[in-house]
Design an enzyme around this catalytic site. Sequence first.
Site, PDB file in Angstrom:
ATOM      1  N   ASP A  81       2.720  47.279   0.690  1.00 55.25           N
ATOM      2  CA  ASP A  81       4.088  47.581   0.231  1.00 55.25           C
ATOM      3  C   ASP A  81       5.193  46.994   1.147  1.00 55.25           C
ATOM      4  OD1 ASP A  81       5.763  49.197  -1.784  1.00 55.25           O
ATOM      5  OD2 ASP A  81       6.393  50.093   0.099  1.00 55.25           O
TER       6      ASP A  81
ATOM      7  N   THR B 265      15.077  54.968   7.257  1.00 49.06           N
ATOM      8  CA  THR B 265      14.754  55.619   8.507  1.00 49.06           C
ATOM      9  C   THR B 265      14.894  54.545   9.706  1.00 49.06           C
ATOM     10  OG1 THR B 265      13.249  57.262   7.308  1.00 49.06           O
ATOM     11  CG2 THR B 265      12.612  56.603   9.781  1.00 49.06           C
TER      12      THR B 265
ATOM     13  N   HIS C 121       8.008  47.014  -1.730  1.00 50.98           N
ATOM     14  CA  HIS C 121       8.569  47.908  -0.765  1.00 50.98           C
ATOM     15  C   HIS C 121       9.341  49.161  -1.559  1.00 50.98           C
ATOM     16  CE1 HIS C 121      10.572  48.283   3.349  1.00 50.98           C
ATOM     17  NE2 HIS C 121      10.245  49.523   3.075  1.00 50.98           N
ATOM     18  N   ILE C 122       8.463  49.709  -2.300  1.00 52.93           N
ATOM     19  CA  ILE C 122       9.032  50.925  -3.216  1.00 52.93           C
ATOM     20  C   ILE C 122       8.026  52.072  -2.985  1.00 52.93           C
ATOM     21  CG2 ILE C 122      10.273  49.627  -5.120  1.00 52.93           C
ATOM     22  CD1 ILE C 122       6.358  50.564  -5.285  1.00 52.93           C
ATOM     23  N   ALA C 123       7.344  52.086  -1.884  1.00 49.99           N
ATOM     24  CA  ALA C 123       6.415  53.388  -1.764  1.00 49.99           C
ATOM     25  C   ALA C 123       7.548  54.670  -1.429  1.00 49.99           C
ATOM     26  CB  ALA C 123       5.655  53.310  -0.622  1.00 49.99           C
ATOM     27  N   TRP C 124       8.659  54.457  -0.846  1.00 49.03           N
ATOM     28  CA  TRP C 124       9.517  55.464  -0.392  1.00 49.03           C
ATOM     29  C   TRP C 124      10.442  55.947  -1.793  1.00 49.03           C
ATOM     30  CZ3 TRP C 124      14.784  54.592  -1.368  1.00 49.03           C
ATOM     31  CH2 TRP C 124      15.115  53.200  -1.668  1.00 49.03           C
TER      32      TRP C 124
ATOM     33  N   THR D  69       1.967  50.471   4.384  1.00 49.65           N
ATOM     34  CA  THR D  69       3.285  51.051   3.644  1.00 49.65           C
ATOM     35  C   THR D  69       4.203  51.216   5.011  1.00 49.65           C
ATOM     36  OG1 THR D  69       2.437  53.160   3.699  1.00 49.65           O
ATOM     37  CG2 THR D  69       2.142  51.869   1.894  1.00 49.65           C
ATOM     38  N   GLY D  70       3.911  50.580   6.156  1.00 44.33           N
ATOM     39  CA  GLY D  70       4.666  50.986   7.342  1.00 44.33           C
ATOM     40  C   GLY D  70       5.949  49.806   7.652  1.00 44.33           C
ATOM     41  N   ARG D  71       5.556  48.940   8.496  1.00 41.53           N
ATOM     42  CA  ARG D  71       6.407  47.721   8.498  1.00 41.53           C
ATOM     43  C   ARG D  71       5.646  46.424   8.409  1.00 41.53           C
ATOM     44  NH1 ARG D  71       9.624  51.010   7.660  1.00 41.53           N
ATOM     45  NH2 ARG D  71      11.386  51.719   8.881  1.00 41.53           N
TER      46      ARG D  71
ATOM     47  N   CYS E 297       4.732  62.376  10.386  1.00 46.23           N
ATOM     48  CA  CYS E 297       4.866  63.107   9.389  1.00 46.23           C
ATOM     49  C   CYS E 297       4.190  62.384   8.020  1.00 46.23           C
ATOM     50  CB  CYS E 297       6.052  63.461   8.927  1.00 46.23           C
ATOM     51  SG  CYS E 297       7.319  62.181   8.507  1.00 46.23           S
TER      52      CYS E 297
ATOM     53  N   GLU F 165      11.427  40.038   4.048  1.00 45.98           N
ATOM     54  CA  GLU F 165      11.658  40.783   2.782  1.00 45.98           C
ATOM     55  C   GLU F 165      13.107  40.450   1.938  1.00 45.98           C
ATOM     56  OE1 GLU F 165       8.806  44.869   3.385  1.00 45.98           O
ATOM     57  OE2 GLU F 165      11.163  45.129   3.446  1.00 45.98           O
TER      58      GLU F 165
END
Length: 315
Positions: A257, A73, A285-288, A231-233, A156, A262
Amino acid sequence: MKIVFLDSTAIPKHISIPRPSFEHTWTEYEHTSAEQTIERVKDADIVITSKVIFDRETLQQLPKLKLIAITATGTNNVDLVAAEEMGIAVRNVTGYSSTTVPEHVIGLIFSLKHSLAGWLRDQTEAKWAESKQFCYFDYPITDVRGSTLGVFGKGCLGTEVGRLANAVGMKVLYAEHKDATVCREGYTPFDEVLKQADIVTLHCPLTETTKDLINAETLSKMKKGAFLINTGRGPLIDELALVDALKTGHLGGAALDVMVKEPPEKDNPLILAAKTMPNLIITPHIAWASDSAVTTLVGKVMQNIEEFVQQLHQK
């Protein structure tokens, strides 16, 4: 059309990546450094990437490039102004992780409130086997139901987190912008959310105004013993200030996350702190990245490419 995928390991290997229907050549690299980018892309019409940097200087050396298809995104890795000036289209993907990220957040809430990381760590040291009772009580356990969740970002993802939180009995407050002079309907003033929330979760975009949104000042306004989830940035949080808030005990815990850099360095203060702090949870960084989300993502990337090429041929 020549297509180059610069960082294919951003997609799990067990998820198959569809190929475009039009005639093309496909070159794929697992990783691409800044020094390798121009050489690998110089003859490409289309680039697929997640995080490879395309700044103005790089774009100026790629006259054949027509499209950058981002497997994410965020578009922070591309100079969008320069790309537009040079006639290079940029396409990202939204909405693919609207289930998996909120589920990850809810999982982190339960993990923090029930001190799961501490209990799991203890079992690697056989601590339960050494107990003289059928159980032991080294870590606090508090109920999720009845807790107040402060959500920063009402897109969302933030909205779905709020819906799930309501379903498990939490009170949800959506924070107004930090310096807003008027509080919109459905929102609560920024500082009031910090004051009331038992858990704060971040879902706002990274901009100049949200960088270090959570810093020493804002952390000091949070309820003592509260939890922070991001879990954003990564740069939404001042990492050193967070470490300090955890060490002093002002925060009850944190779950991250995302990080400022990174992958993080091995000596990153948060990485070091996580080795000894059972109330600090870090996921890479795997929440997505649920299988269904990644499958949707790669499908939308290919759809973006197909639609772009169709539009190109119609001109």
